[in-house]
Design an enzyme around this catalytic site. Sequence first.
Site, PDB file in Angstrom:
ATOM      1  N   ARG A   1       0.841  -1.196   0.000  1.00  0.00           N
ATOM      2  CA  ARG A   1       0.000   0.000   0.000  1.00  0.00           C
ATOM      3  C   ARG A   1       0.872   1.239   0.000  1.00  0.00           C
ATOM      4  O   ARG A   1       2.032   1.204   0.373  1.00  0.00           O
ATOM      5  CB  ARG A   1      -0.886   0.014   1.252  1.00  0.00           C
ATOM      6  CG  ARG A   1      -2.110  -0.860   1.154  1.00  0.00           C
ATOM      7  CD  ARG A   1      -2.900  -0.868   2.445  1.00  0.00           C
ATOM      8  NE  ARG A   1      -2.122  -1.424   3.539  1.00  0.00           N
ATOM      9  CZ  ARG A   1      -1.469  -0.722   4.433  1.00  0.00           C
ATOM     10  NH1 ARG A   1      -1.535   0.603   4.440  1.00  0.00           N
ATOM     11  NH2 ARG A   1      -0.768  -1.315   5.371  1.00  0.00           N
TER      12      ARG A   1
ATOM     13  N   LYS B   1      -8.359  -2.796   1.660  1.00  0.00           N
ATOM     14  CA  LYS B   1      -8.108  -1.857   2.750  1.00  0.00           C
ATOM     15  C   LYS B   1      -8.886  -0.561   2.530  1.00  0.00           C
ATOM     16  O   LYS B   1      -9.185   0.167   3.474  1.00  0.00           O
ATOM     17  CB  LYS B   1      -6.609  -1.631   2.942  1.00  0.00           C
ATOM     18  CG  LYS B   1      -5.929  -2.807   3.706  1.00  0.00           C
ATOM     19  CD  LYS B   1      -6.223  -2.741   5.173  1.00  0.00           C
ATOM     20  CE  LYS B   1      -6.036  -3.934   6.071  1.00  0.00           C
ATOM     21  NZ  LYS B   1      -4.834  -4.650   6.262  1.00  0.00           N
TER      22      LYS B   1
ATOM     23  N   HIS C   1      -8.866  -3.714  13.418  1.00  0.00           N
ATOM     24  CA  HIS C   1      -7.859  -4.316  12.546  1.00  0.00           C
ATOM     25  C   HIS C   1      -7.336  -5.556  13.262  1.00  0.00           C
ATOM     26  O   HIS C   1      -6.319  -5.508  13.952  1.00  0.00           O
ATOM     27  CB  HIS C   1      -6.721  -3.319  12.272  1.00  0.00           C
ATOM     28  CG  HIS C   1      -5.772  -3.777  11.215  1.00  0.00           C
ATOM     29  ND1 HIS C   1      -4.421  -3.509  11.263  1.00  0.00           N
ATOM     30  CD2 HIS C   1      -5.969  -4.478  10.073  1.00  0.00           C
ATOM     31  CE1 HIS C   1      -3.837  -4.026  10.188  1.00  0.00           C
ATOM     32  NE2 HIS C   1      -4.751  -4.623   9.460  1.00  0.00           N
TER      33      HIS C   1
ATOM     34  N   SER D   1       0.523  -4.755  10.139  1.00  0.00           N
ATOM     35  CA  SER D   1       0.973  -5.672   9.092  1.00  0.00           C
ATOM     36  C   SER D   1       2.229  -6.438   9.518  1.00  0.00           C
ATOM     37  O   SER D   1       3.168  -5.849  10.060  1.00  0.00           O
ATOM     38  CB  SER D   1       1.273  -4.847   7.842  1.00  0.00           C
ATOM     39  OG  SER D   1       1.547  -5.699   6.776  1.00  0.00           O
TER      40      SER D   1
ATOM     41  N   LYS E   1      -1.342 -11.665  12.450  1.00  0.00           N
ATOM     42  CA  LYS E   1      -2.799 -11.848  12.497  1.00  0.00           C
ATOM     43  C   LYS E   1      -3.243 -13.053  11.673  1.00  0.00           C
ATOM     44  O   LYS E   1      -3.965 -13.925  12.150  1.00  0.00           O
ATOM     45  CB  LYS E   1      -3.531 -10.599  11.935  1.00  0.00           C
ATOM     46  CG  LYS E   1      -3.407  -9.355  12.765  1.00  0.00           C
ATOM     47  CD  LYS E   1      -4.212  -8.199  12.174  1.00  0.00           C
ATOM     48  CE  LYS E   1      -3.793  -7.784  10.772  1.00  0.00           C
ATOM     49  NZ  LYS E   1      -2.415  -7.322  10.626  1.00  0.00           N
ATOM     50  N   THR E   2      -2.816 -13.072  10.409  1.00  0.00           N
ATOM     51  CA  THR E   2      -3.280 -14.121   9.505  1.00  0.00           C
ATOM     52  C   THR E   2      -2.720 -15.482   9.923  1.00  0.00           C
ATOM     53  O   THR E   2      -3.456 -16.468  10.031  1.00  0.00           O
ATOM     54  CB  THR E   2      -2.867 -13.782   8.054  1.00  0.00           C
ATOM     55  OG1 THR E   2      -3.435 -12.514   7.718  1.00  0.00           O
ATOM     56  CG2 THR E   2      -3.361 -14.829   7.072  1.00  0.00           C
TER      57      THR E   2
ATOM     58  N   ASP F   1      -8.346 -10.402   9.182  1.00  0.00           N
ATOM     59  CA  ASP F   1      -7.852  -9.017   9.133  1.00  0.00           C
ATOM     60  C   ASP F   1      -8.797  -7.910   9.600  1.00  0.00           C
ATOM     61  O   ASP F   1      -8.337  -6.924  10.149  1.00  0.00           O
ATOM     62  CB  ASP F   1      -7.439  -8.718   7.686  1.00  0.00           C
ATOM     63  CG  ASP F   1      -6.469  -7.557   7.563  1.00  0.00           C
ATOM     64  OD1 ASP F   1      -5.523  -7.497   8.363  1.00  0.00           O
ATOM     65  OD2 ASP F   1      -6.652  -6.719   6.663  1.00  0.00           O
TER      66      ASP F   1
ATOM     67  N   ARG G   1       2.233 -12.364  -1.474  1.00  0.00           N
ATOM     68  CA  ARG G   1       0.932 -12.633  -0.851  1.00  0.00           C
ATOM     69  C   ARG G   1       0.169 -13.727  -1.568  1.00  0.00           C
ATOM     70  O   ARG G   1       0.388 -13.990  -2.745  1.00  0.00           O
ATOM     71  CB  ARG G   1       0.060 -11.371  -0.933  1.00  0.00           C
ATOM     72  CG  ARG G   1       0.559 -10.187  -0.177  1.00  0.00           C
ATOM     73  CD  ARG G   1      -0.076 -10.123   1.181  1.00  0.00           C
ATOM     74  NE  ARG G   1       0.422  -8.986   1.939  1.00  0.00           N
ATOM     75  CZ  ARG G   1      -0.076  -8.612   3.100  1.00  0.00           C
ATOM     76  NH1 ARG G   1      -1.085  -9.261   3.639  1.00  0.00           N
ATOM     77  NH2 ARG G   1       0.432  -7.605   3.746  1.00  0.00           N
TER      78      ARG G   1
HETATM   79  N1  ADP Z   1       6.522 -16.083  16.145  1.00  0.00           N
HETATM   80  C1  ADP Z   1       5.838 -15.736  15.061  1.00  0.00           C
HETATM   81  N2  ADP Z   1       4.529 -15.418  15.157  1.00  0.00           N
HETATM   82  C2  ADP Z   1       3.823 -15.051  14.060  1.00  0.00           C
HETATM   83  N3  ADP Z   1       4.343 -14.969  12.810  1.00  0.00           N
HETATM   84  C3  ADP Z   1       5.645 -15.298  12.649  1.00  0.00           C
HETATM   85  C4  ADP Z   1       6.439 -15.688  13.758  1.00  0.00           C
HETATM   86  N4  ADP Z   1       7.681 -15.949  13.291  1.00  0.00           N
HETATM   87  C5  ADP Z   1       7.659 -15.725  11.975  1.00  0.00           C
HETATM   88  N5  ADP Z   1       6.441 -15.344  11.557  1.00  0.00           N
HETATM   89  C6  ADP Z   1       6.078 -14.970  10.175  1.00  0.00           C
HETATM   90  O1  ADP Z   1       5.675 -13.608  10.193  1.00  0.00           O
HETATM   91  C7  ADP Z   1       4.660 -13.382   9.229  1.00  0.00           C
HETATM   92  C8  ADP Z   1       3.407 -12.844   9.892  1.00  0.00           C
HETATM   93  O2  ADP Z   1       2.587 -12.351   8.870  1.00  0.00           O
HETATM   94  P1  ADP Z   1       1.009 -12.324   8.859  1.00  0.00           P
HETATM   95  O3  ADP Z   1       0.449 -13.385   9.726  1.00  0.00           O
HETATM   96  O4  ADP Z   1       0.592 -12.295   7.433  1.00  0.00           O
HETATM   97  O5  ADP Z   1       0.795 -10.894   9.525  1.00  0.00           O
HETATM   98  P2  ADP Z   1      -0.454  -9.936   9.436  1.00  0.00           P
HETATM   99  O6  ADP Z   1      -1.617 -10.759   9.011  1.00  0.00           O
HETATM  100  O7  ADP Z   1      -0.581  -9.395  10.827  1.00  0.00           O
HETATM  101  O8  ADP Z   1      -0.060  -8.896   8.440  1.00  0.00           O
HETATM  102  C9  ADP Z   1       4.388 -14.697   8.536  1.00  0.00           C
HETATM  103  O9  ADP Z   1       5.134 -14.728   7.350  1.00  0.00           O
HETATM  104  C10 ADP Z   1       4.914 -15.711   9.568  1.00  0.00           C
HETATM  105  O10 ADP Z   1       5.357 -16.909   8.962  1.00  0.00           O
HETATM  106  C1  PEP Z   2      -3.342  -6.232   3.316  1.00  0.00           C
HETATM  107  C2  PEP Z   2      -2.721  -5.701   4.311  1.00  0.00           C
HETATM  108  O1  PEP Z   2      -2.904  -6.210   5.565  1.00  0.00           O
HETATM  109  P1  PEP Z   2      -2.000  -7.075   6.558  1.00  0.00           P
HETATM  110  O2  PEP Z   2      -0.571  -6.871   6.195  1.00  0.00           O
HETATM  111  O3  PEP Z   2      -2.342  -6.524   7.890  1.00  0.00           O
HETATM  112  O4  PEP Z   2      -2.402  -8.502   6.390  1.00  0.00           O
HETATM  113  C3  PEP Z   2      -1.928  -4.510   4.085  1.00  0.00           C
HETATM  114  O5  PEP Z   2      -1.593  -3.874   5.092  1.00  0.00           O
HETATM  115  O6  PEP Z   2      -1.642  -4.172   2.926  1.00  0.00           O
HETATM  116 MN    MN Z   3      -2.881 -10.458   7.340  1.00  0.00          MN
END
Ligand code: ADP
Ligand code: PEP
Ligand code: MN
Length: 538
Positions: A58, A199, A219, A237, A241-242, A256, A322
């Site tokens: 973004r 978003k 969020h 980000s 979360k995911t 999200d 992604r």
């Molecule tokens: N201890 C941990 N807890 C959560 N994620 C972790 C950890 N160590 C490494 N990672 C990595 O960090 C990233 C977290 O991203 P994601 O879950 O997509 O975050 P969000 O959804 O908050 O943007 C993933 O690629 C995951 O594999």
């Molecule tokens: C899609 C997004 O969300 P997140 O990284 O929190 O998953 C983003 O911030 O571009």
């Molecule tokens: Mn996410």
Amino acid sequence: MLDSAANARLAPLGISTAAQVHLNLSPAALVEEALRRNEGTLTDNGALMADTGAFTGRSPKDRFVVKDANTADSVWWGDINIPFEADKFDQLHQKMVKYLEDKEIYVRDAYAGANPDYELKLRVVNELAWHNLFCYNMFLRPTEGADTSWTPDFSIICAPGFEADPAVDGTRQKNFAILNFTKKMILIGGTGYAGEMKKGIFGVLNYLLPHEHNTLSMHCSANVGEKGDTAVFFGLSGTGKTTLSADPNRGLIGDDEHGWTPDKGIFNFEGGCYAKVIDLSQEKEPQIWDAIRFGSIVENTRFIEGTHTVDYANKSVTENTRTAYPIHYIDNAIEPSVADAPKNIFFLTADAFGVLPPISKLDKSHAMYHFMSGYTAKVAGTEMGITEPQTTFSACFGAVFLPLHPTKYAEMLGQKMDENPDVNVWLINTGWTGGSYGTGSRMKLSYTRAMITAALNGELDEVEFTKHPIFGVAVPASVPGVPTEILDPRNTWSNKEEYDQTASSLAEKFVTNFGKYADYANEEILAGAPKAQVAAGA
Ligand SMILES: Nc1ncnc2c1ncn2[C@@H]1O[C@H](COP(=O)(O)OP(=O)(O)O)[C@@H](O)[C@H]1O
Ligand SMILES: C=C(OP(=O)(O)O)C(=O)O
Ligand SMILES: [Mn+2]
């Protein structure tokens, strides 16, 4: 000339001509279109691989909100919600319509908000077929055969190939994402990052729900246990979360964006997930791995040479690779994605200083203080040679998406906590341990999962807690499945003095940041502040 179904949908958006309108195509048809137009390639697991172009994330500095009589006094203006003139919006809108005149366009009826009382009917106009598939995956899909010729509550026109002229269009540069609450329309141009669309709608709901429906928008990701116990995971980000909401032992509500209503619990805004795939492995993230199949999209990834196998380790395009898939591609997803009010709230932070404990429990003061602070640290791409972590305070763990002042959301959360006195609030550091970024290592995902599971299962109820000397949060003495020595972050640093100094300096950053909320802060919230001065002077 458009046929009547297309015309009824597009005329209100000012679109009367297009080379061809592809209305509500199925995923298979959209994949075919994307391949025909060389928008992407098929991977050997069946997913569609596409590039987003120059923008692989973004662009918050190019996100605007139209400032008019409707929003002048309600939106919080500043460096986050950048004001945009209504006339300039109309001008850009017209230019985009003109730009699309000789193009094939992909139009989709969808909605956001899994609770019917809060449903936002959408119409999306895409220049790219794969973007339309993204919208199929990420927004909620109307039931088969439903009449979707509705007047939408909000529309998106997204044309990555259209570029603004900053000199006349009022944008900062060629790309833009502009929210207009009066015209009920989002214009996106000059960027192919699909996340701007989801978003963008998140921003819309972050305005409408608290402002008009007394509902807190969040969020966060969410899942629910067998006993109906809901958990939500707030975080900026990259904090997890995911990843952490995909838990084989719990039903997935969403990854999200969620709302918390006055009486009916929580609901997902979306119909899909948008997971990071950098270094994705089947072993560590089996559910996300299995969700990548026909119908899913992988963005900005590359193949292992000579194959059609995605090389998840490849960062040559971006670290922000992604995948987007519909939520039911996760086995135990719950549809409709609604659940009771949370029993557990997790704040996720990826602390690159290695200071915050991997798990701690927050009382209401600490919870409110950390929610307002929204601390995490972004780590710059290693290829840039940057070793210093970039501290970020993003109020409510998502300030960039919030049209209203952060205190509005914080007040609502505080009220929810008062109404649900049994709710537990936890701070989880998914970031560094054993030293700062560069010296320490990222917290093991399996440990983070074990800590969250223990918290959810009530296994920490009988455990002893001690207060962190600087942050004041309560640190458990033991957690099943996790080596005890990592629970106190100070233990994991070989140089304890360095830990104390780093912790004090992070505490000072918190206090400095919180200065922004001096007018709002009351005694209760300030009781959750770290002991910056004491530590610094010690
Ligand atoms: N201890 C941990 N807890 C959560 N994620 C972790 C950890 N160590 C490494 N990672 C990595 O960090 C990233 C977290 O991203 P994601 O879950 O997509 O975050 P969000 O959804 O908050 O943007 C993933 O690629 C995951 O594999
Ligand atoms: C899609 C997004 O969300 P997140 O990284 O929190 O998953 C983003 O911030 O571009
Ligand atoms: Mn996410």
